[in-house]
Scaffold this active site. Structure first.
Site, PDB file in Angstrom:
ATOM      1  N   LYS A 256      -1.652  -4.327  -8.400  1.00  0.00           N
ATOM      2  CA  LYS A 256      -2.104  -3.002  -7.966  1.00  0.00           C
ATOM      3  C   LYS A 256      -3.601  -2.879  -8.174  1.00  0.00           C
ATOM      4  O   LYS A 256      -4.106  -3.238  -9.226  1.00  0.00           O
ATOM      5  CB  LYS A 256      -1.400  -1.913  -8.778  1.00  0.00           C
ATOM      6  N   ARG A 331      12.739  -2.365  -3.931  1.00  0.00           N
ATOM      7  CA  ARG A 331      13.774  -2.573  -2.915  1.00  0.00           C
ATOM      8  C   ARG A 331      14.525  -3.881  -3.137  1.00  0.00           C
ATOM      9  O   ARG A 331      15.683  -4.004  -2.757  1.00  0.00           O
ATOM     10  CB  ARG A 331      13.128  -2.514  -1.520  1.00  0.00           C
TER      11      ARG A 331
HETATM   12  N1  BES Z   1       6.554   1.775  -7.884  1.00  0.00           N
HETATM   13  C1  BES Z   1       5.839   1.724  -6.665  1.00  0.00           C
HETATM   14  C2  BES Z   1       5.853   3.055  -5.910  1.00  0.00           C
HETATM   15  C3  BES Z   1       5.117   4.203  -6.564  1.00  0.00           C
HETATM   16  C4  BES Z   1       3.828   4.492  -6.197  1.00  0.00           C
HETATM   17  C5  BES Z   1       5.754   5.023  -7.467  1.00  0.00           C
HETATM   18  C6  BES Z   1       3.180   5.571  -6.754  1.00  0.00           C
HETATM   19  C7  BES Z   1       5.108   6.102  -8.031  1.00  0.00           C
HETATM   20  C8  BES Z   1       3.808   6.371  -7.656  1.00  0.00           C
HETATM   21  C9  BES Z   1       6.457   0.669  -5.742  1.00  0.00           C
HETATM   22  O1  BES Z   1       7.006  -0.419  -6.376  1.00  0.00           O
HETATM   23  C10 BES Z   1       5.363   0.166  -4.874  1.00  0.00           C
HETATM   24  O2  BES Z   1       4.466  -0.409  -5.385  1.00  0.00           O
HETATM   25  N2  BES Z   1       5.472   0.405  -3.572  1.00  0.00           N
HETATM   26  C11 BES Z   1       4.486  -0.033  -2.650  1.00  0.00           C
HETATM   27  C12 BES Z   1       5.178  -0.603  -1.439  1.00  0.00           C
HETATM   28  C13 BES Z   1       4.249  -1.289  -0.484  1.00  0.00           C
HETATM   29  C14 BES Z   1       3.687  -2.553  -1.113  1.00  0.00           C
HETATM   30  C15 BES Z   1       5.004  -1.616   0.775  1.00  0.00           C
HETATM   31  C16 BES Z   1       3.616   1.149  -2.265  1.00  0.00           C
HETATM   32  O3  BES Z   1       4.163   2.245  -2.084  1.00  0.00           O
HETATM   33  O4  BES Z   1       2.416   0.983  -2.167  1.00  0.00           O
HETATM   34 MN    MN Z   2       5.580  -1.919  -6.793  1.00  0.00          MN
END
Ligand code: BES
Ligand code: MN
Ligand code: ZN
Length: 500
Positions: A256, A331
């Protein structure tokens, strides 16, 4: 335990008497308290916050004006404002007054709001935590129905507080093995059967999604099954709840970016915590409904052996997934749980997950996304309605079959990301593929709840503090009560909550 008080309102020995007031408030209260009440009421209206009046004998009365939130929410919000006052005054006792003529539902909302609004997370402070305020409810005409409603409200609030505690806990304190133990202890105490699979068992069951996400981690995964099977329901098809339980999400090798902040990625297990609290809450309520919770647990970290963009995983279902972003990990672990759920022959399945940042972009911090196949639209609507009733708000997003096309892989059955557009929907479309049987038919009715933002708040509102909100716990409990056939099918005497 909430004690019921009746008789002369002003006679009861109380640290703080809370009067929730709508408009002018009950004639009886005006008569009893005189001009001071009138002043407090006007002050509360002008300042939009509770106004205190001190009676000649030194006892304190807090006048709390109801706002214009819809339905029972206004009672919850008002009681939460009172709880925060009581907290700042360091009182040890408070009594909420139920305005004469108001229902048991209102009494329950007051208690729920007060307990939720007074929540604090002190587990990581070196000081001893403040004792919680002992709570009473004054009612003109107490009844068994009122006692039961208030007891249930306390169970719901405590289940929500337990969920908040788990989500607020730092990542180090809740790696999968430790979290599984924490959950098992509370669950078994409530009469919920708990089965914990270790890594060997997870390998034997071929949970390729869980194992893939876990590969970069120094800590092994867990897969926890919680089962509430009340007497006489052993042969019933269960309701199955699946919760994303990523104990910490760094994104993995698709790390991230810091501007997107990992600060609250300890909350990436909030779906799992809500599911655990709902199953335990159902047991505490004595709900005559068979409920099974499935919690796939792992953290998501980079590491020497971490799964990498380009890797192909073979999932529990046998399907292959090309991983093009290791940050789309939720997922992958949910997919395994959803295909595993097929063995349980469920009545229906709901999954709750902090799945996408796009959920917050679309709906913000207070409203979760709900998605279902067209055939299961009624289930999605039930989730939406339970949300309106409890304040865990949601909105239904579309899940047309064409969204699945965004997940077509060049080399495998599916890829795990669907591009920039409609991120919340393509995540749901990915999950949907794993709710189908080998013939490609839906294996059970299914609904997905993406509560990414609502589960962990940047700013407090109503009875929800900054940080973990416990979003979804009361929604799920309402849904389970509804499935069990409504209020009449609740045990009238809920057992005490003994988690803490
Ligand atoms: N845990 C995150 C989603 C999330 C983001 C939860 C902000 C709470 C606050 C999830 O695992 C994630 O990183 N999702 C990605 C998916 C993308 C890479 C397709 C996202 O939403 O950026
Ligand atoms: Mn994630
Ligand atoms: Zn995540």
């Amino acid at each position: 335990m909430i004690h019921l008080v009746s008789g002369d309102l002003l006679d009861s020995p109380t640290g703080l008497l809370v009067l929730p007031v709508d408009g002018d408030g009950p004639e009886a209260w005006r008569a009893a308290l005189g001009p001071a009440y009138e002043t407090a009421r006007t002050d509360a209206a002008a300042a939009k916050r509770p106004a205190m009046l001190i009676r000649p004998d030194g006892s304190r009365v807090l006048v709390v004006r109801l706002g214009d939130e819809p339905g029972l929410e206004r009672w919850r919000w008002a009681a939460a404002a009172a709880a925060r006052q009581a907290d700042s005054l360091d009182l040890d006792r408070a009594v909420l007054a139920l305005p004469p003529g108001e229902s048991a539902d209102v009494a329950a909302a007051l208690v729920e709001g007060f307990l939720l609004g007074g929540y604090r997370f002190d587990a990581c402070r070196s000081e001893d935590p403040q004792d919680p305020v002992a709570l009473g409810l004054w009612a003109e005409t107490p009844s068994d129905g009122l006692t039961a409603a208030v007891g249930r409200a306390a169970v719901r609030a405590e289940a929500t507080a337990w969920c908040r505690d788990l989500v607020n806990l730092p990542p180090d304190a809740k790696m999968p093995a430790a979290l599984a133990d924490l959950v098992a202890e509370v669950a078994e105490d409530a009469g919920v059967r708990c089965e914990v699979w270790d890594k060997d068992r997870i390998e034997a069951e071929r949970l390729g999604g869980v194992l893939g996400v876990n590969r970069g981690s120094l800590d092994p995964p867990r897969f926890v099954t919680l089962e509430w099977t009340p007497e006489g329901t052993e042969a019933d098809a269960p309701v199955v709840l699946v919760g994303k339980t990523v104990t910490y999400d760094t994104g993995g090798l698709s790390l991230k970016p810091t501007k997107d902040s990992m600060d609250f990625m300890k909350a990436d297990m909030a779906g799992g915590a809500a599911v655990a609290a709902a199953v335990v809450g159902a047991a505490r309520l004595g709900l005559p409904l068979r409920v099974i919770g499935l919690l796939p647990m792992t953290d998501n970290r980079p590491g020497g052996r971490a799964f990498a963009p380009g890797d192909v995983l073979t999932m529990h279902s046998g399907a292959t997934v090309e991983v093009l972003n290791t940050d789309a990990e939720g997922r992958l672990i949910l997919a395994d749980a959803l295909s595993l759920a097929q063995r349980l022959d469920p009545r229906w399945v709901l999954d709750a997950a902090t799945l996408t940042g796009a959920q917050g972009v679309a709906l913000g911090e207070r409203v979760a996304a709900v998605l279902a196949r067209h055939e299961d639209r009624d289930l999605a609507d039930r989730v939406h309605r339970a949300g309106d009733a409890t304040g865990d708000l949601s909105w239904v997003l579309p899940l047309y079959p064409h969204y699945r096309e965004q997940l077509t892989s060049d080399i495998a059955d599916l890829k795990n990301v669907g591009g920039r557009m409609a991120g919340t929907i393509t995540a749901a479309a990915f999950l949907e593929a794993f709710t189908r049987d080998a013939a490609g038919d839906p294996a059970y009715p299914w609904v997905h709840v993406d509560l990414a933002r609502p589960s962990f708040l940047n700013a407090a509102y109503g009875y929800r503090p900054k940080g973990a909100s416990g979003f979804g716990v009361r929604l799920l409990l309402d849904l389970l009560v509804d499935e069990a056939g409504g209020d009449a099918r609740l045990a009238s005497e809920p057992g005490p909550w003994t988690s803490s």
